[in-house]
Design an enzyme around this catalytic site. Sequence first.
Site: not given
Lengths: 324, 360
Positions: A60, A129
């Site tokens: 990321e 998540h």
Amino acid sequence: MTTLTLAKALNEGLRAAMDADSKVLVMGEDVGKLGGVFRVTDGLQKDFGEDRVIDTPLAESGIIGTAIGLALRGYRPVCEIQFDGFVFPAADQIITQLAKMPLRSLGKLKLPVVVRIPCGGGIGAVEHHSESPETYFTHTAGLRVVACSNPVDAYTMIQDAVRCDDPVVFFEPKRRYWDKADVEFGAPGLPLDRARVAREGDDVTLVAYGPMVKTCLEAAAAAEEDGRSVGVIDLRSLNPLDMPVVRDAVNRTGRCVVVHEAPVFNGLGGEIAARVTEQCFYRLEAPVLRVGGFSTPYPPSRLEDHYLPDLDRILEAVDRVFGY
Amino acid sequence: MTAPTTPPELVQLLTPEGERVEHPDYDIDLTAEEIRSLYRDLVLVRRVDLEAVALQRQGELGLWASLLGQEAAQVGSGRAMTDADMAFPTYREHGVAWCRGVDPLHLLGLFRGVNHGGWDPIEHNFHLYTIVIGSQTLHAVGYAMGIQRDGAEAASLVYFGDGATSQGDVNEAFIWASVFNAPVVFFCQNNQWAISEPLEKQSKIPLYKRASGFGFPGIRVDGNDVFACLAVTRAALRNAREGNGPTLVEAFTYRMGAHTTSDDPTRYRVADELEAWKLKDPIERVKAYLFRNQLADQEFFDKIEAEADQLGRDLRARCLALADPQPGAMFDHVYAEPHALVDEEREQFTTYMSGFEGAQ
């Protein structure tokens, strides 16, 4: 008019942005062939090629760091962070580099980078998540932070975010990806930094954004049956806040409840409560109340219905705000 | 020319004694004028550095990160770039800034606290200084990916130190550059010390050997040899521009001074080490070469010294004349487009400040 899911509306918005400007790139993990794990970028690589829709290595910080470099070269990258809980490896590049570079260059550099983050819970996912990390970014000067709540806004807001010369952190309510609405292609939306009155109301104002807007609208409809007129404001922009819209509504109702999935403590609700108190003090009938996540890590999904604000918790707060 | 005096893994073209040596893979053909020009660069950037350290000691700068000892690595690599190439520095690349035509005053402005870097990165193709270690390597790779997409004949050259090689961002940058075959050269100045931590705390293998694991060439160059740094970086940049992907250059050098003016290296390293490296000084060997080959006379060296002194005096005067920014300037350029919150706070601040006008 075309009926689109929120995910498809984002897809069409991205497509329009890429058509309009050849410098717009899409990059992230699995955004190419797969079309993203939520299919938001479905078909874009096929139509725009691998140079413009880039499947990146699985890192990321690398996504945001290289997007910054591409922006320095004149490109407008739209980065996908696959899930909210995965953004933290990129936090340094977002907070330390992306947000501050325009100021550090005395305005000579522009960083038109969009960071798309599917956010929030309610889909029965495993840990990391279902988080709501918006406050980490609203606290950082130099970033604009927005959250869409419905397909119509999703379509225009993503295009406006791409056009914006500032970095934009763009939150997408993942449990609303499959919600449908009629979208008119090419139609302009509200400016990116404006809030929207989602429902007029005379007795109390609910302030929400992203996934909680729909929940608040449902709560407002239920409250109407009890004879209460509940208004709902969809903030859309979390930094900056569109306070005039909030202020006008609360000045009318005298009561305000802020709702978000993120933990209440140090959440955006605290900032809104403070500002409403400063700006509407003589019109308030009650303190501004907050409904949100608890000061716990996001729980296992079998408990998430208890963690997430729902219709009942919102209505309970509405009852309380009338108790003063 | 004589046989190399150092292990073959270290590219060296000019010995510490000022003798030209050959290397099987790298050579450089410089005119006398070009060598004199490199010498001038080396002397002038050292003078800028010394003046800045003095200014900090006198309270005129908040901090300074000295480049002392790393002049050849910076001038050699800095002069290897074409105008179209783009440099991404750390906070110590004053010599590269010099090569890119950045007024040293801007560097002082940053360390004085007048701004965070006043030069135009686009005008000079020299990005802003990056303080957080290693972040700029990803920017350089992204920029190089942009060069690829533009089909331009250019490359990125990114600077970082031995400590930075432990950072995740640097390793991600290596991966990105490799898989996208990006036109970027990673220029690692291994100055042996990451503040107080020696190289052994960062790596168990020579740093240049890391590259092979990522799938691109790595090479170690004598970082105190301006000829070798120029030759190796020039070749690596050309290779990148021609579409052959990244190279890691490890410039083996030494931080002669403290990490910054806030640091005290006597707490962690021995004086003998410094003395040994003084014998490998990057400037003295060029001077010896110029003298020995009668490419410059005493008049030339005197002229450069005088120019350096003048540069130092001039820089000092301009530094002292740097005005503090207006208080309201902190609200400028936070965003490129109008932003309600910053506008509101600027207005409140202006109103607040105006309350002091005319007060005793």
